[in-house]
Write a protein that holds these residues in place. Structure first.
Motif, PDB file in Angstrom:
ATOM      1  N   CYS A 151       0.828  -1.207   0.000  1.00  0.00           N
ATOM      2  CA  CYS A 151       0.000   0.000   0.000  1.00  0.00           C
ATOM      3  C   CYS A 151       0.866   1.262   0.000  1.00  0.00           C
ATOM      4  CB  CYS A 151      -0.909   0.000   1.230  1.00  0.00           C
ATOM      5  SG  CYS A 151      -1.986   1.442   1.338  1.00  0.00           S
ATOM      6  N   THR A 152       0.531   2.199  -0.880  1.00  0.00           N
ATOM      7  CA  THR A 152       1.262   3.466  -0.975  1.00  0.00           C
ATOM      8  C   THR A 152       0.581   4.599  -0.208  1.00  0.00           C
ATOM      9  OG1 THR A 152       0.112   4.108  -2.993  1.00  0.00           O
ATOM     10  CG2 THR A 152       2.167   2.845  -3.250  1.00  0.00           C
ATOM     11  N   ARG A 153      -0.537   4.298   0.443  1.00  0.00           N
ATOM     12  CA  ARG A 153      -1.316   5.277   1.206  1.00  0.00           C
ATOM     13  C   ARG A 153      -1.808   6.434   0.338  1.00  0.00           C
ATOM     14  NH1 ARG A 153       2.249   6.371   6.426  1.00  0.00           N
ATOM     15  NH2 ARG A 153       3.797   6.627   4.826  1.00  0.00           N
ATOM     16  N   CYS A 154      -2.168   6.117  -0.904  1.00  0.00           N
ATOM     17  CA  CYS A 154      -2.662   7.150  -1.824  1.00  0.00           C
ATOM     18  C   CYS A 154      -4.132   7.496  -1.572  1.00  0.00           C
ATOM     19  CB  CYS A 154      -2.483   6.682  -3.264  1.00  0.00           C
ATOM     20  SG  CYS A 154      -3.505   5.267  -3.706  1.00  0.00           S
ATOM     21  N   ASN A 155      -4.850   6.615  -0.885  1.00  0.00           N
ATOM     22  CA  ASN A 155      -6.260   6.808  -0.521  1.00  0.00           C
ATOM     23  C   ASN A 155      -7.226   6.746  -1.704  1.00  0.00           C
ATOM     24  OD1 ASN A 155      -5.365   7.080   2.105  1.00  0.00           O
ATOM     25  ND2 ASN A 155      -5.355   9.298   2.016  1.00  0.00           N
ATOM     26  N   VAL A 156      -6.789   6.248  -2.840  1.00  0.00           N
ATOM     27  CA  VAL A 156      -7.671   6.120  -4.001  1.00  0.00           C
ATOM     28  C   VAL A 156      -8.793   5.125  -3.693  1.00  0.00           C
ATOM     29  CG1 VAL A 156      -7.813   5.387  -6.418  1.00  0.00           C
ATOM     30  CG2 VAL A 156      -5.923   6.821  -5.655  1.00  0.00           C
ATOM     31  N   CYS A 157      -8.491   4.058  -2.975  1.00  0.00           N
ATOM     32  CA  CYS A 157      -9.530   3.081  -2.602  1.00  0.00           C
ATOM     33  C   CYS A 157     -10.619   3.748  -1.773  1.00  0.00           C
ATOM     34  CB  CYS A 157      -8.918   1.903  -1.851  1.00  0.00           C
ATOM     35  SG  CYS A 157      -8.002   2.346  -0.359  1.00  0.00           S
ATOM     36  N   TRP A 158     -10.225   4.573  -0.841  1.00  0.00           N
ATOM     37  CA  TRP A 158     -11.176   5.308   0.004  1.00  0.00           C
ATOM     38  C   TRP A 158     -12.039   6.245  -0.840  1.00  0.00           C
ATOM     39  CZ3 TRP A 158     -11.103  10.668   0.666  1.00  0.00           C
ATOM     40  CH2 TRP A 158     -11.989  11.152   1.625  1.00  0.00           C
ATOM     41  N   LYS A 159     -11.402   6.921  -1.790  1.00  0.00           N
ATOM     42  CA  LYS A 159     -12.107   7.894  -2.621  1.00  0.00           C
ATOM     43  C   LYS A 159     -13.181   7.238  -3.492  1.00  0.00           C
ATOM     44  CE  LYS A 159     -11.351  11.444  -6.094  1.00  0.00           C
ATOM     45  NZ  LYS A 159     -10.378  12.165  -6.903  1.00  0.00           N
ATOM     46  N   PHE A 160     -12.899   6.060  -4.046  1.00  0.00           N
ATOM     47  CA  PHE A 160     -13.813   5.441  -4.998  1.00  0.00           C
ATOM     48  C   PHE A 160     -14.751   4.404  -4.386  1.00  0.00           C
ATOM     49  CE2 PHE A 160     -10.775   7.308  -7.874  1.00  0.00           C
ATOM     50  CZ  PHE A 160     -11.603   7.770  -8.880  1.00  0.00           C
ATOM     51  N   CYS A 161     -14.617   4.092  -3.123  1.00  0.00           N
ATOM     52  CA  CYS A 161     -15.516   3.125  -2.477  1.00  0.00           C
ATOM     53  C   CYS A 161     -16.947   3.674  -2.522  1.00  0.00           C
ATOM     54  CB  CYS A 161     -15.105   2.889  -1.033  1.00  0.00           C
ATOM     55  SG  CYS A 161     -16.183   1.730  -0.161  1.00  0.00           S
ATOM     56  N   PRO A 162     -17.891   2.926  -3.146  1.00  0.00           N
ATOM     57  CA  PRO A 162     -19.259   3.440  -3.255  1.00  0.00           C
ATOM     58  C   PRO A 162     -20.016   3.429  -1.931  1.00  0.00           C
ATOM     59  CG  PRO A 162     -19.143   1.253  -4.187  1.00  0.00           C
ATOM     60  CD  PRO A 162     -17.737   1.644  -3.830  1.00  0.00           C
ATOM     61  N   GLU A 163     -19.509   2.732  -0.959  1.00  0.00           N
ATOM     62  CA  GLU A 163     -20.080   2.726   0.390  1.00  0.00           C
ATOM     63  C   GLU A 163     -19.046   3.353   1.319  1.00  0.00           C
ATOM     64  OE1 GLU A 163     -23.078   1.738   1.309  1.00  0.00           O
ATOM     65  OE2 GLU A 163     -23.579   1.124  -0.711  1.00  0.00           O
TER      66      GLU A 163
ATOM     67  N   VAL B  85      -7.154   5.411   8.848  1.00  0.00           N
ATOM     68  CA  VAL B  85      -6.761   5.413  10.254  1.00  0.00           C
ATOM     69  C   VAL B  85      -5.239   5.530  10.315  1.00  0.00           C
ATOM     70  CG1 VAL B  85      -6.782   4.125  12.422  1.00  0.00           C
ATOM     71  CG2 VAL B  85      -8.744   3.978  10.865  1.00  0.00           C
ATOM     72  N   ASP B  86      -4.751   6.584  10.921  1.00  0.00           N
ATOM     73  CA  ASP B  86      -3.305   6.848  10.979  1.00  0.00           C
ATOM     74  C   ASP B  86      -2.672   6.766   9.593  1.00  0.00           C
ATOM     75  OD1 ASP B  86      -3.378   7.224  13.752  1.00  0.00           O
ATOM     76  OD2 ASP B  86      -3.127   5.080  14.125  1.00  0.00           O
ATOM     77  N   GLU B  87      -3.342   7.347   8.611  1.00  0.00           N
ATOM     78  CA  GLU B  87      -2.901   7.439   7.219  1.00  0.00           C
ATOM     79  C   GLU B  87      -2.995   6.121   6.442  1.00  0.00           C
ATOM     80  OE1 GLU B  87       0.804   9.507   6.701  1.00  0.00           O
ATOM     81  OE2 GLU B  87       0.321  10.961   8.254  1.00  0.00           O
ATOM     82  N   TRP B  88      -3.555   5.065   7.021  1.00  0.00           N
ATOM     83  CA  TRP B  88      -3.675   3.772   6.355  1.00  0.00           C
ATOM     84  C   TRP B  88      -5.144   3.442   6.108  1.00  0.00           C
ATOM     85  CZ3 TRP B  88       0.599   1.550   4.577  1.00  0.00           C
ATOM     86  CH2 TRP B  88       1.818   1.883   5.169  1.00  0.00           C
ATOM     87  N   PRO B  89      -5.452   2.826   4.961  1.00  0.00           N
ATOM     88  CA  PRO B  89      -6.840   2.422   4.699  1.00  0.00           C
ATOM     89  C   PRO B  89      -7.217   1.191   5.526  1.00  0.00           C
ATOM     90  CG  PRO B  89      -5.432   1.718   2.895  1.00  0.00           C
ATOM     91  CD  PRO B  89      -4.568   2.523   3.827  1.00  0.00           C
ATOM     92  N   VAL B  90      -8.416   1.233   6.083  1.00  0.00           N
ATOM     93  CA  VAL B  90      -8.933   0.123   6.885  1.00  0.00           C
ATOM     94  C   VAL B  90     -10.359  -0.163   6.405  1.00  0.00           C
ATOM     95  CG1 VAL B  90      -9.572  -0.629   9.213  1.00  0.00           C
ATOM     96  CG2 VAL B  90      -7.539   0.803   8.879  1.00  0.00           C
ATOM     97  N   VAL B  91     -10.639  -1.426   6.094  1.00  0.00           N
ATOM     98  CA  VAL B  91     -11.959  -1.808   5.596  1.00  0.00           C
ATOM     99  C   VAL B  91     -12.878  -2.122   6.768  1.00  0.00           C
ATOM    100  CG1 VAL B  91     -13.257  -3.448   4.190  1.00  0.00           C
ATOM    101  CG2 VAL B  91     -10.955  -2.759   3.493  1.00  0.00           C
ATOM    102  N   ASP B  92     -14.064  -1.535   6.753  1.00  0.00           N
ATOM    103  CA  ASP B  92     -15.096  -1.851   7.743  1.00  0.00           C
ATOM    104  C   ASP B  92     -15.966  -2.948   7.134  1.00  0.00           C
ATOM    105  OD1 ASP B  92     -17.241  -2.030   9.465  1.00  0.00           O
ATOM    106  OD2 ASP B  92     -17.456   0.140   9.708  1.00  0.00           O
ATOM    107  N   TYR B  93     -15.694  -4.187   7.525  1.00  0.00           N
ATOM    108  CA  TYR B  93     -16.363  -5.340   6.930  1.00  0.00           C
ATOM    109  C   TYR B  93     -17.846  -5.436   7.305  1.00  0.00           C
ATOM    110  CZ  TYR B  93     -11.785  -6.861   5.411  1.00  0.00           C
ATOM    111  OH  TYR B  93     -10.553  -6.923   4.810  1.00  0.00           O
ATOM    112  N   ASP B  94     -18.293  -4.658   8.269  1.00  0.00           N
ATOM    113  CA  ASP B  94     -19.725  -4.642   8.587  1.00  0.00           C
ATOM    114  C   ASP B  94     -20.537  -4.029   7.445  1.00  0.00           C
ATOM    115  OD1 ASP B  94     -19.470  -5.823  11.079  1.00  0.00           O
ATOM    116  OD2 ASP B  94     -19.382  -3.907  12.145  1.00  0.00           O
TER     117      ASP B  94
END
Length: 84
Positions: A33-45, A51-60
């Motif tokens: 992970c490069t911590r670019c946050n693109v995954c966060w930006k495009f997640c439709p939910e 969290v502390d600059e790292w992406p974390v998936v909320d599986y709920d």
């Protein structure tokens, strides 16, 4: 006159847990992970938090659509979709 009610699907997933719908789950490899946050930006939910600059998936709430994996610019990809 009949009362018009919204369909159950109209309830946002921020209210109702939708994580049980998925058949694949995104797994983030923090080494790649490069911590670019693109995954966060495009997640439709709203199921990826930073969290502390790292992406974390909320599986709920994650439905396992795989968009986060598809848009990940890391080479090799930092997000792998794994069968539940």
């Amino acid at each position: 006159m009949n009362e018009v009610r919204p369909l159950r699907a109209a309830i946002p997933s921020s209210i109702e847990l939708t994580g049980t719908w998925r058949t694949f789950r995104p797994v983030i490899d923090l080494v790649k992970c490069t911590r670019c946050n693109v995954c966060w930006k495009f997640c439709p939910e709203p199921s990826i938090d930073i969290v502390d600059e790292w992406p974390v998936v909320d599986y709920d709430y994650c439905k396992g659509c795989g968009i986060c994996s598809q848009v990940c610019p890391a080479n090799p990809k930092a997000i792998e979709m794994k069968k539940e």
